[in-house]
Each structure stands twice: as C-alpha cells, then as structure tokens.
Motif scaffolding. Structure first.
Motif, short mmCIF file in Angstrom:
data_model
loop_
_atom_site.label_atom_id
_atom_site.label_comp_id
_atom_site.label_asym_id
_atom_site.label_seq_id
_atom_site.Cartn_x
_atom_site.Cartn_y
_atom_site.Cartn_z
N LYS A 3 16.68 -13.13 73.76
CA LYS A 3 16.83 -12.17 74.75
C LYS A 3 17.63 -13.03 75.74
N TYR A 5 19.96 -11.76 79.43
CA TYR A 5 19.98 -10.92 80.75
C TYR A 5 21.46 -11.20 81.19
N TYR A 23 10.80 -6.42 83.93
CA TYR A 23 11.62 -6.92 82.53
C TYR A 23 11.03 -8.70 82.82
N HIS A 26 7.55 -9.32 81.91
CA HIS A 26 7.21 -8.83 80.52
C HIS A 26 7.71 -10.07 79.40
N ASP A 27 8.96 -10.29 79.74
CA ASP A 27 9.31 -11.27 78.74
C ASP A 27 9.06 -12.98 79.04
N MET A 28 8.91 -13.32 80.46
CA MET A 28 8.89 -14.71 80.65
C MET A 28 7.36 -14.95 80.75
N LYS A 29 6.71 -15.09 79.61
CA LYS A 29 5.31 -15.51 79.15
C LYS A 29 5.22 -17.10 79.35
N ASN A 89 12.27 -23.07 78.49
CA ASN A 89 11.89 -21.75 78.29
C ASN A 89 12.76 -20.51 78.76
N ILE A 120 14.80 -17.52 76.80
CA ILE A 120 15.61 -16.44 77.47
C ILE A 120 16.80 -17.18 78.37
N LYS A 196 19.93 -5.96 79.81
CA LYS A 196 19.17 -7.14 78.64
C LYS A 196 19.72 -6.81 77.09
N SER A 198 19.23 -7.88 73.38
CA SER A 198 18.56 -8.50 72.47
C SER A 198 19.04 -8.35 70.88
#
Length: 227
Positions: A3, A5, A23, A26-29, A89, A120, A196, A198
C-alpha cells in the motif's frame, strides 16, 4: 498487498482531511514505528517542524506511533537504517529535494528495502517522485531546480509523477515537459491530490491527476481512476 500513498502536501487548515484520515485509520492498524526520510541530507529545523506537525495530525485522528525515527546523514549507521526500515509500519518520504533524497537512499543501500516494504509507504512531492521506477525531477527555476534530472527511482510503483501540476500553466509554458512526455509517460498531480496505490493499481481519493503522454495531456476521468 503493498500500500502506497501519494500526495503533493497538506495545508494547516485542512490537515489530512476527512477522506484521507478515513483511509489512514483503515490501513494503519499497526503503529509500532514510523520512519521519516527527509528531502535533504541533514535534518533542518523546518523538517523537524513538519515532522512534529504530521505526528500531531496523526494523533488527532487516533493514530499514535510508539517509535519515531528520522533518517539523515551521520545519525545512524547503514545497518541501523536498514533495520529501522525493515521493521517500520509506516515509511514517510518527505518533500524537499528529490535528487538529494534519492542520492541519500542510493548511497546507503536503502532503496530496495523501501521498494519491497510490506508496511505502508507515503510519498510527498519529492518522495512521490522517487517512488517510481523512473523518476523525473523537472526543471523549476522558482524552486532552485536549474535542470531536469531523469534517474532510476526506488521502483515501488510503476508510475512517474509530476507533482504540483497545473495543466494550463505547466504544460503550455514548459516545452521540456512536452519533450519528456514523448519518451516517458508522466502522471501530473495537483496540489490537493490524494492517491492510494495497491499492487500497482491507483485510486484517486481526491484532487486531480493528469496523464501526460506523447506531448498531450488529459485528466484522469471517472472510469480511469482505478486502473
């Protein structure tokens, strides 16, 4: 799934904005560590202010990193920088001087790690330029860039970006850009862009993107936005 950006920058008034924030959340867990790569060899006070600002904006949307690293000349050894990037991360390639940033990454053997990173990766302006397989830093005397440079980028994405692109101003007044487009397919991105990527498929979240190819330019339309 990789992913990535792409942005040109953010404003104090809008910060990340609602769409981009959604966004990111959602993506940066996983938020154990973030690594900033400045667009210059040494870390300036201006770079430090931008990093502090961006970290505060992340915190405001509920994203707080446990460890923050900033790569620069004479701070870490090459092996330390490699390990930091491998375990990151989020890797944040900042704006600034694209050629300097690329040289720093090249000299320290860091480009392949960013290319293959599972975390990311964010590219802002100069960082967006350097993430492509072919990077083009076009001439801009107003910003002190006296000549166009074309060089091998990081190769994380297949797109060659031209940041801060304004169709009327840049394409009509920059014959050099037209010449480059006869050899390399460029993607012009507006100042308010949020994209974004992917697995090498792009999604324009907001802003405007233009395909510059064969001395012609066209805006990416609704049916082209995710291909």
């Amino acid at each position: 799934m990789k992913k990535t950006y792409i942005f040109c920058g953010f404003t104090k008034e809008k910060k990340f904005g609602n769409k981009i924030s959604a966004y990111f959340k959602h993506d940066m867990k996983e938020t154990n560590s973030i690594v900033f790569v400045p667009g210059e060899y040494r870390i300036s006070s201006k770079t430090e202010r931008f990093i502090a600002r961006d970290l505060e904006w992340f915190k405001e949307i509920g994203i707080e990193f446990q460890k923050v690293y900033v790569l620069g000349k004479d701070i870490y050894s090459q092996e330390e920088m490699k390990n930091i990037l491998i375990n990151a991360n989020v890797i944040f390639l900042m704006s600034g001087f694209a050629v300097q940033q690329n040289q720093f990454l090249e000299e320290n053997g860091l480009k392949e790690i960013i290319r293959d990173a599972n975390g990311i990766v964010i590219g802002i302006s100069a960082g967006a330029i350097n993430l492509g397989k072919i990077s083009v830093c076009s001439k801009d005397t107003l910003k002190g860039i006296e000549k166009t440079s074309i060089y091998k980028g990081i190769g994380r994405i297949d797109y060659t970006f031209e940041p801060h692109f304004n169709m009327e101003r840049d394409f009509e007044l920059n014959p050099e850009l037209k010449y480059i487009s006869s050899r390399i397919k460029l993607y012009g991105i507006s100042n308010d862009i949020g994209t974004k990527i992917s697995d090498n498929k792009y999604e324009v979240i907001e802003g405007h993107m233009y395909i510059i190819e064969h001395k012609n330019v066209k805006e990416v339309g609704e049916f082209d936005r995710c291909c």
